[in-house]
Write an enzyme that holds these catalytic residues in place. Structure first.
Site, mmCIF file in Angstrom:
data_model
loop_
_atom_site.group_PDB
_atom_site.id
_atom_site.type_symbol
_atom_site.label_atom_id
_atom_site.label_comp_id
_atom_site.label_asym_id
_atom_site.label_seq_id
_atom_site.Cartn_x
_atom_site.Cartn_y
_atom_site.Cartn_z
ATOM 1 N N ILE A 175 -17.926 44.147 22.482
ATOM 2 C CA ILE A 175 -17.714 45.466 21.883
ATOM 3 C C ILE A 175 -16.440 45.485 21.036
ATOM 4 O O ILE A 175 -16.358 46.185 20.027
ATOM 5 C CB ILE A 175 -17.676 46.567 22.965
ATOM 6 N N SER A 196 -6.612 39.078 27.480
ATOM 7 C CA SER A 196 -7.963 38.887 27.975
ATOM 8 C C SER A 196 -7.998 37.610 28.799
ATOM 9 O O SER A 196 -7.277 36.653 28.490
ATOM 10 C CB SER A 196 -8.961 38.790 26.811
ATOM 11 N N ARG A 197 -8.821 37.577 29.814
ATOM 12 C CA ARG A 197 -8.861 36.395 30.682
ATOM 13 C C ARG A 197 -9.334 35.153 29.941
ATOM 14 O O ARG A 197 -8.877 34.050 30.222
ATOM 15 C CB ARG A 197 -9.773 36.664 31.883
ATOM 16 N N LYS A 238 -15.594 53.654 27.206
ATOM 17 C CA LYS A 238 -16.472 54.335 28.163
ATOM 18 C C LYS A 238 -17.134 53.316 29.086
ATOM 19 O O LYS A 238 -17.363 52.167 28.666
ATOM 20 C CB LYS A 238 -17.505 55.182 27.417
ATOM 21 N N ASP A 247 -24.782 52.403 32.185
ATOM 22 C CA ASP A 247 -23.860 51.972 31.133
ATOM 23 C C ASP A 247 -24.334 52.491 29.775
ATOM 24 O O ASP A 247 -23.550 53.106 29.045
ATOM 25 C CB ASP A 247 -23.713 50.457 31.125
#
Length: 309
Positions: A15, A37-38, A91, A169
């Site tokens: 996204i 971010s991992r 969201k 979702d």
């Protein structure tokens, strides 16, 4: 001229690449300065594996967009708000309502912005539909939100885990539109949630709502759709039918398609976030998540065949 808001992205996934990065690049109110971010980074920017490391190394960050799965969003938001950073929540804004309430209180105590973003509310048909229903009382609503999970969420195991919401979702996008366009609140009275026997989140849901006057709203969410995908909301009124389709990208009134502005959901979200930061305000709306929570509380659980990607 005001200086740009120094922004960081946390959780660099699909996204972010599809929507957030183009919207940020097109908005002069923001300067993207780092990511955390991992597993992924944003090309050309300093990248870190945790939000704590990022904030320590780049203290000039003013705001963060949190785009990781909802199960992990509270901890990152709490860290950012405690550090005095403005926070944009993808969201759904959290895995639970109590998490979001706690973050709202922390943001208020720190005097920073918290924004619960609902991108589908910025689809071009939504505000015209809201205006129409304000003038023409709805008598019934039918929501059909059906898509192929394999197409839209390939190999995303988090959505099937507890807190990942499963079919809610995408379904929460429908609920974000419904709660925006209806002139009165609605309340769930019965629901059926279908859980694959090998998953902790539902693959389909059927929901029945009504408002205080008894106006019915029937919603069907399904992740097993093949062929054409459907994201439709049909509203009956005494004066005729209103229909939103393509997730709010198209609108018909009395069977006549209406001219609409070009789709710009994420650019609109970032314009709104900049306005809130500049004004020192928050925008925390949990109405769509509230309906999802009610569905899990009230819904009848039905076990269906195992699902495999």
């Amino acid at each position: 001229m005001m200086s740009a808001i120094k922004l960081a992205i946390v959780g660099v996934g699909k996204i972010v690449h599809d929507q957030h990065l183009p919207a940020i690049a097109a908005n002069a109110d923001f300067e993207l300065v780092a990511s955390a971010s991992r597993h992924n980074t944003v090309p050309g920017l300093p990248g870190f594996t945790s939000i704590e490391a990022m904030l320590a190394a780049v203290p000039e960050i003013d705001a963060v967009s949190l785009c990781m799965p909802p199960q992990y969003r509270y901890q990152a938001a709490q860290v950012a708000l405690a550090a005095g950073k403005h926070v944009f929540l993808e969201k759904p804004p959290g895995a639970t309502l109590s998490e979001v309430a706690d973050l709202e209180a922390l943001a208020a105590a720190k005097g920073v912005t918290l924004f619960t973003s609902w991108h589908s509310r910025y689809a071009p048909a939504v505000q015209p539909a809201k205006a129409y229903l304000a003038a023409h009382a709805p008598t019934a609503m039918q929501v059909s939100w059906k898509e192929d999970v394999r197409q839209w969420h390939p190999n995303q195991e988090w959505i099937w885990q507890a807190g990942g919401l499963g079919v809610f979702d995408p379904g929460i996008n429908a609920l974000s539109i419904v709660t925006e366009i209806l002139p009165a609140g609605i309340f769930l009275n019965r629901a059926t949630l279908e859980f694959p026997e090998n998953r902790d989140a539902p693959i389909a849901a059927e929901l029945h709502f009504q408002d205080a006057a008894g106006m019915p709203v029937h919603a069907q969410f399904d992740w097993r759709q093949t062929g054409p995908q459907s994201w439709d909301i049909v509203v009956q009124t005494a004066d005729g039918e209103l229909k939103l389709s393509n997730g709010g990208a198209r609108l018909w009134v009395h069977g006549v398609e209406q001219p609409l502005e070009k789709e710009a959901e994420y650019p609109s979200l970032y314009r709104r976030f900049a306005e809130l930061v500049r004004a020192g305000r928050a925008d925390v709306d949990v109405a769509p998540l509230l309906h999802v929570a009610d569905a899990f509380m009230l819904g009848q659980r039905k076990v269906v065949a195992a699902f495999h990607d």
